[in-house]
Design a protein around this motif. Structure first.
Motif, PDB file in Angstrom:
ATOM      1  N   CYS A 117      -2.116   5.154   3.197  1.00 16.64           N
ATOM      2  CA  CYS A 117      -3.331   4.514   2.670  1.00 16.64           C
ATOM      3  C   CYS A 117      -4.186   3.967   3.824  1.00 16.64           C
ATOM      4  CB  CYS A 117      -2.942   3.378   1.740  1.00 16.64           C
ATOM      5  SG  CYS A 117      -4.374   2.458   1.163  1.00 16.64           S
ATOM      6  N   HIS A 130      -6.161   1.473   3.720  1.00  9.12           N
ATOM      7  CA  HIS A 130      -6.269   0.009   3.741  1.00  9.12           C
ATOM      8  C   HIS A 130      -5.375  -0.593   4.833  1.00  9.12           C
ATOM      9  CE1 HIS A 130      -8.889  -0.933   0.417  1.00  9.12           C
ATOM     10  NE2 HIS A 130      -8.188  -0.219  -0.447  1.00  9.12           N
ATOM     11  N   ASN A 155     -13.069   5.007  -0.343  1.00  6.49           N
ATOM     12  CA  ASN A 155     -12.123   6.109  -0.504  1.00  6.49           C
ATOM     13  C   ASN A 155     -12.541   7.021  -1.658  1.00  6.49           C
ATOM     14  OD1 ASN A 155     -11.405   4.611  -2.732  1.00  6.49           O
ATOM     15  ND2 ASN A 155      -9.479   3.859  -1.866  1.00  6.49           N
ATOM     16  N   CYS A 190      -7.011   7.988   0.474  1.00 10.15           N
ATOM     17  CA  CYS A 190      -6.233   7.470  -0.665  1.00 10.15           C
ATOM     18  C   CYS A 190      -5.326   8.615  -1.121  1.00 10.15           C
ATOM     19  CB  CYS A 190      -7.168   7.037  -1.793  1.00 10.15           C
ATOM     20  SG  CYS A 190      -6.326   6.608  -3.322  1.00 10.15           S
ATOM     21  N   PRO A 191      -4.256   8.883  -0.360  1.00  8.44           N
ATOM     22  CA  PRO A 191      -3.437  10.055  -0.646  1.00  8.44           C
ATOM     23  C   PRO A 191      -2.916  10.087  -2.076  1.00  8.44           C
ATOM     24  CG  PRO A 191      -2.683   8.941   1.354  1.00  8.44           C
ATOM     25  CD  PRO A 191      -3.751   8.085   0.758  1.00  8.44           C
ATOM     26  N   THR A 192      -2.548   8.939  -2.589  1.00  8.71           N
ATOM     27  CA  THR A 192      -1.908   8.911  -3.909  1.00  8.71           C
ATOM     28  C   THR A 192      -2.828   9.439  -4.993  1.00  8.71           C
ATOM     29  OG1 THR A 192      -0.596   7.042  -3.206  1.00  8.71           O
ATOM     30  CG2 THR A 192      -0.767   7.383  -5.580  1.00  8.71           C
ATOM     31  N   TYR A 204       0.831  -1.208   0.000  1.00  5.54           N
ATOM     32  CA  TYR A 204       0.000   0.000   0.000  1.00  5.54           C
ATOM     33  C   TYR A 204       0.867   1.260   0.000  1.00  5.54           C
ATOM     34  CZ  TYR A 204      -3.813  -3.173   1.105  1.00  5.54           C
ATOM     35  OH  TYR A 204      -4.732  -4.183   1.060  1.00  5.54           O
ATOM     36  N   CYS A 205       0.301   2.345  -0.530  1.00  2.80           N
ATOM     37  CA  CYS A 205       1.001   3.630  -0.524  1.00  2.80           C
ATOM     38  C   CYS A 205       1.096   4.125   0.923  1.00  2.80           C
ATOM     39  CB  CYS A 205       0.235   4.675  -1.322  1.00  2.80           C
ATOM     40  SG  CYS A 205      -0.241   4.167  -2.977  1.00  2.80           S
ATOM     41  N   CYS A 240      -7.123  -2.245  -4.801  1.00  6.41           N
ATOM     42  CA  CYS A 240      -5.802  -2.153  -4.170  1.00  6.41           C
ATOM     43  C   CYS A 240      -5.615  -3.220  -3.096  1.00  6.41           C
ATOM     44  CB  CYS A 240      -5.606  -0.764  -3.572  1.00  6.41           C
ATOM     45  SG  CYS A 240      -5.195   0.462  -4.823  1.00  6.41           S
TER      46      CYS A 240
HETATM   47  S1  SF4 Z   1      -3.834   4.035  -4.646  1.00  5.81           S
HETATM   48 FE1  SF4 Z   1      -4.976   4.771  -2.885  1.00  5.81          FE
HETATM   49  S2  SF4 Z   1      -6.153   3.004  -2.151  1.00  5.81           S
HETATM   50 FE2  SF4 Z   1      -4.558   2.255  -3.504  1.00  5.81          FE
HETATM   51  S3  SF4 Z   1      -2.836   1.724  -2.164  1.00  5.81           S
HETATM   52 FE3  SF4 Z   1      -2.486   3.809  -2.890  1.00  5.81          FE
HETATM   53  S4  SF4 Z   1      -3.403   5.101  -1.340  1.00  5.81           S
HETATM   54 FE4  SF4 Z   1      -4.221   3.055  -1.038  1.00  5.81          FE
END
Ligand code: SF4
Ligand SMILES: Cc1ncc(C[n+]2csc(CCOP(=O)(O)OP(=O)(O)O)c2C)c(N)n1
Length: 517
Positions: free
Chosen positions: A65, A67, A165, A256-258, A61-62, A95
């Motif tokens: 995140c 999750h 998210n 979901c920061p990314t 995971y980022c 994800c």
């Molecule tokens: S894209 Fe968003 S939901 Fe997917 S792992 Fe990265 S932060 Fe989490």
């Protein structure tokens, strides 16, 4: 953050850089510096995340995140409740598809949106297990809308954790059913407009209109206070399942920061400030569902429910279960629509029921029933049947060359193929199966109707496999075939098929080109 603590808990290098004096593996004990460790990795997680061989200790995971946080809360709740060994975790597409790399429980990963349906099957076949469906908002609220609504409506005794998210994370930020009004996504770059894309779907509220669910709550991974509430909700949902109360559902608003293009801290704040006004945090349902007593489905054999009774000439059903030489027989019948492919399957299951067997029949045919291809799966079994779908039949009845070529490879090694033809095509080989060519259409034609070719093959099948008694077949035909002249032809066709196997097949009519018999 919890996700970071998971990383530093197991990676000595990261640990020494990030917090040199804190050994996060020490469980809630005072460390050298006098501080208590309050974050540690749940023992319910696997020690190593093997997916990343070069970075075994970090999740996929980022950073930031939700999750990871949700995983940790679930793992801790399962651990605290002592449910690890009973848990089956159904992970989705999204994800969190790799949840099985983390949770040291039973794991199943399923097709996009299907987690509640798969969880239903698992829970119904293993009612003593704790079955978790874990899904994102694309998975649950878009492609899987039907599955979640019906699982909730049936009151399946599963727990669903719904990570909302507001976006499709895995695929790079397409609009989800939960995307906020005005929120930009790759498929709504102008920002979501209700006039064109509709309003966000409030899944918790939607499910709360149903009667069956026992527990529905929405929580947010926005700040420590709300994360603690999320922790309690997750634990409660699992307790509800443990106690057999009913369907439990927790919607988890999650950063979901990314994809949102924010740093982890901003993303958390965004959950609180932007998401919660649209998705208010609340307990929407918390009660034992009121199921009227006395209307439970009868657990009786289908034959019993349909009041199918043995007829004269049929196998003695009192001994039926012991009288069959098999545990189960799986049959695939294939041909063109109009050849009686599906009917032959129905006759076989009717016979099976009359002989006290469990049966299943699964038809498959295209929009053009007449002359389009059709097949059906038939299972005759002494035990309850897990699935009517048959991937590897013991017997294939191929009513035409197309079906022979298409399905022969599916037949188990040592299985039987009954082919409607004078001989098998010269270039056809099925070395591991016993192939019997029977000119069924010609034989039926001579008896008065080409339509009875399926009955010729049914007679051959009964004789070759001895799976059902010919007397049962006759009694079924007598009940089902209303036209007297057709019944007479069917009787003869049945006998002709049996005699063909007895008198011709074993002395050379088994017509594999290489003489295999
Ligand atoms: S894209 Fe968003 S939901 Fe997917 S792992 Fe990265 S932060 Fe989490
Ligand atoms: C049948 C099918 N359709 C589409 C996809 C592509 N796909 C993969 S993940 C995904 C959406 C995931 O979003 P979400 O459920 O919100 O989970 P997240 O990644 O945000 O956690 C889609 C559309 C797929 N894998 N299979």
């Amino acid at each position: 953050m919890a996700n970071e603590s998971v990383i530093s808990a197991v990676d000595p290098e990261i640990k020494s850089e990030a917090s040199p004096k804190v050994d996060l593996k020490v469980d809630l004990k005072a460390n050298d510096d006098g501080y208590d460790t309050v974050h540690s990795k749940s023992p319910l997680f696997f020690d190593l995340y093997e997916r990343k061989s070069e970075l075994k200790h970090q999740t996929h995971y980022c950073p930031g995140c939700g999750h990871g946080v949700a995983h940790k809360l679930i793992a801790e709740a399962l651990q605290e409740l002592g449910l690890q060994d009973k848990t089956i975790f159904v992970s989705p597409v999204g994800c969190s598809v790799f949840a099985y790399y983390y949770f040291d429980v039973g794991n199943v990963q399923v097709a996009h949106g299907r987690a509640p349906a798969s969880a239903t099957g698992i829970k119904r076949s293993c009612p003593d297990k704790i079955v978790i469906s874990y899904q994102g908002d694309g998975d649950l609220a878009a492609i899987g809308t039907a599955e979640i609504v019906h699982a909730a409506n049936r009151g399946e005794k599963i727990t669903v954790f719904f990570v909302n998210n507001g976006i499709y994370g895995m695929t790079g930020g397409q609009m989800a059913p939960t995307t906020l009004v005005g929120q930009k996504s790759t498929t709504s770059p102008w920002g979501r407009r209700p006039s064109n894309e509709g309003f966000p779907i409030h899944v918790a509220e939607l499910l709360a209109t149903l009667e069956a669910p026992a527990y529905i709550e929405r929580v947010a991974l926005s700040d420590n206070k709300n994360i603690m509430k999320a922790r309690r909700a997750i634990r409660k949902a699992l307790e509800i399942q443990r106690d057999g109360v009913g369907f439990s559902f927790v919607e988890i608003l999650s950063p979901c920061p990314t994809i949102w293009g924010k740093d982890p801290v901003e993303a958390r704040r965004w959950v609180l400030e932007k998401m919660t006004p649209t998705f208010p945090l609340n307990v929407f349902r918390d009660r034992r569902p009121e199921i009227p007593v006395g209307n439970e489905p009868p657990q009786r054999a289908v034959a019993d429910v349909l009041e199918i009774t043995p007829k004269a000439g049929a196998r003695d059903t009192s001994k039926a279960k012991n009288g069959h030489h098999f545990q189960d027989v799986k049959i695939k019948i294939a041909g063109f629509g109009g050849q009686g492919v599906l009917l032959m399957g129905q006759l076989l299951i009717e016979m099976g029921m009359r002989e006290g067997l469990e049966v299943s029949w699964l038809p498959s045919y295209g929009p053009e029933m007449r002359s389009g291809s059709a097949h059906c799966h038939v299972c005759l079994s002494k035990e309850r049947i897990g699935t009517p779908l048959i991937s590897h039949p013991d017997v294939l009845v191929a009513m035409n060359e197309y079906s022979l070529r298409k399905f022969a490879h599916e037949v188990v090694s040592g299985g039987i193929i009954l082919y409607n033809g004078a001989s098998v095509p010269a270039d056809f080989y099925a070395p591991e199966q016993q192939v019997v060519a029977i000119p069924a259409a010609e034989m039926a034609d001579k008896l008065g109707s080409t339509k009875a070719a399926n009955i010729v093959l049914m007679g051959a099948l009964l004789e070759e496999t001895e799976c059902l008694a010919p007397g049962t077949a006759l009694s079924v035909l007598e009940d089902k075939v209303k036209k007297v002249d057709l019944l007479e032809i069917d009787r003869k066709a049945l006998t002709a098929g049996r005699l063909f196997i007895d008198e011709q097949a074993h002395i050379g009519a088994v017509s594999q080109p290489d003489g295999f018999a």
